[in-house]
Design an enzyme around this catalytic site. Structure first.
Site, PDB file in Angstrom:
ATOM      1  N   CYS A   1      49.646  23.849  72.549  1.00  0.00           N
ATOM      2  CA  CYS A   1      48.665  22.808  72.253  1.00  0.00           C
ATOM      3  C   CYS A   1      48.415  21.882  73.433  1.00  0.00           C
ATOM      4  O   CYS A   1      47.794  22.267  74.420  1.00  0.00           O
ATOM      5  CB  CYS A   1      49.082  22.043  70.991  1.00  0.00           C
ATOM      6  SG  CYS A   1      47.710  21.085  70.273  1.00  0.00           S
TER       7      CYS A   1
ATOM      8  N   GLU B   1      50.164  26.477  65.852  1.00  0.00           N
ATOM      9  CA  GLU B   1      51.237  25.509  66.095  1.00  0.00           C
ATOM     10  C   GLU B   1      51.841  25.027  64.769  1.00  0.00           C
ATOM     11  O   GLU B   1      51.124  24.703  63.835  1.00  0.00           O
ATOM     12  CB  GLU B   1      50.671  24.311  66.871  1.00  0.00           C
ATOM     13  CG  GLU B   1      51.695  23.248  67.236  1.00  0.00           C
ATOM     14  CD  GLU B   1      51.084  22.058  67.948  1.00  0.00           C
ATOM     15  OE1 GLU B   1      51.821  21.333  68.634  1.00  0.00           O
ATOM     16  OE2 GLU B   1      49.857  21.848  67.828  1.00  0.00           O
TER      17      GLU B   1
ATOM     18  N   LYS C   1      57.753  23.046  73.544  1.00  0.00           N
ATOM     19  CA  LYS C   1      56.593  22.320  74.072  1.00  0.00           C
ATOM     20  C   LYS C   1      57.035  21.288  75.104  1.00  0.00           C
ATOM     21  O   LYS C   1      57.921  20.475  74.845  1.00  0.00           O
ATOM     22  CB  LYS C   1      55.854  21.655  72.913  1.00  0.00           C
ATOM     23  CG  LYS C   1      54.542  20.983  73.275  1.00  0.00           C
ATOM     24  CD  LYS C   1      53.859  20.518  71.996  1.00  0.00           C
ATOM     25  CE  LYS C   1      52.534  19.841  72.242  1.00  0.00           C
ATOM     26  NZ  LYS C   1      51.888  19.451  70.962  1.00  0.00           N
TER      27      LYS C   1
END
Length: 288
Positions: free
Chosen positions: A162, A51, A125
């Site tokens: 994540c 990430e 994300k």
């Protein structure tokens, strides 16, 4: 294609956080180059980084100077460079970086580049944490990418980033849209969530009949020192079994052969998708 050779790169921060984001980016890219070359020479077909791989995990701060770490996607410095590498090695590359969509609008994003160097698209994300030490809403606008699945030269690829991994809905959405391997680039430290690292993603792989590749950085990052990034990147198969795993502390390229025939084998055996009852699930979207 039955067997896909995939690679994951985990890495600690190069330089330090007193440097400019541009200088850190250049140091991180310099450190990644030998491992990208090693992956290409080993015949890796799909490669993924951690990430925001060109920067520290700056979210323990609320310092506006890190906005200057963001790049356009496509046609930014890092994406253009990775397009060159993808074409050179006929390698699909997943490129998680900080994205500037327009002045003042930033996303935590992964660009996906096909094996001929063509930019295929991006995933932003979706779920953004904002708890002690992880002030991500200060830096990232929540994405709404509609769960893209990328038809690459080597297979159908999804991306989840994540904190997303704690939310089962996205894994299922990506699998239902055709993903057979899902990459989850992360920046996660030892603490309350470490025991979930080898629990959630294997469970999600088994529930959805997919391979999942989980990537985490290593080391500590001053001045924030929120904990140690514990690496341990891995590949987990559609049965929920971890097949290959990197160390907890070292910069590393993890290479593994993925047997994509297992996706069909497991789905035909369990028939979770056949036995779903989506018509009964509508109350879930009504519960806020």
């Amino acid at each position: 294609m039955t067997i896909i050779k995939s690679g994951l790169i985990q890495m600690g921060l190069k330089g330090d956080t007193s440097m400019s984001p541009e200088k850190i980016r250049d140091l991180m890219l310099e450190a990644h180059r030998p491992l990208i070359d090693k992956a290409g020479e080993a015949g890796v077909q799909i490669l993924c980084f951690q990430e925001v791989f060109t920067q520290p995990y700056f979210c323990p701060s609320q310092d506006k100077r890190w906005y200057s770490a963001a790049e356009p996607i496509p046609n930014g410095h890092t994406t253009n460079l990775m397009c060159e590498y993808a074409k050179k090695y006929q390698m699909v590359i997943i490129v998680p970086i900080y994205e500037e969509a327009m002045p003042g609008v930033y996303y935590n994003t992964a660009a996906v580049i096909d094996a001929d160097g063509t930019y295929l698209g991006k995933y932003r994300k979706t779920h953004i944490p904002h708890v002690g030490g992880f002030w991500e809403k200060f830096f990232f606008k929540p994405g709404a990418s509609n769960w893209p699945v990328f038809e690459t030269a080597y297979g159908k690829v999804g991306v989840y980033i994540c904190y997303d991994r704690h939310f089962p809905e996205g894994w299922r959405a990506l699998a239902l849209k055709g993903a057979e391997i899902i990459y989850n680039p992360s920046a996660t430290v030892a603490g309350m969530s470490k025991y979930l690292w080898e629990l959630e993603q294997p469970a999600s792989a088994a529930a959805n009949g997919v391979y999942i590749a989980a990537i985490n950085r290593v080391g500590t990052e001053a001045p924030w020192n929120i904990g140690e990034f514990y690496g341990s990147s891995y590949f987990v198969n559609p049965r929920g079994q971890i097949e290959a795993q990197a160390s907890a502390t070292e910069d590393e390229l993890l290479i593994h052969d993925i047997d994509m025939a297992m996706v069909r084998e497991v789905r035909d055996g369990w028939q979770f998708f056949r036995d779903r009852r989506p018509e009964t699930y509508t109350p879930l979207t009504d519960l806020n």
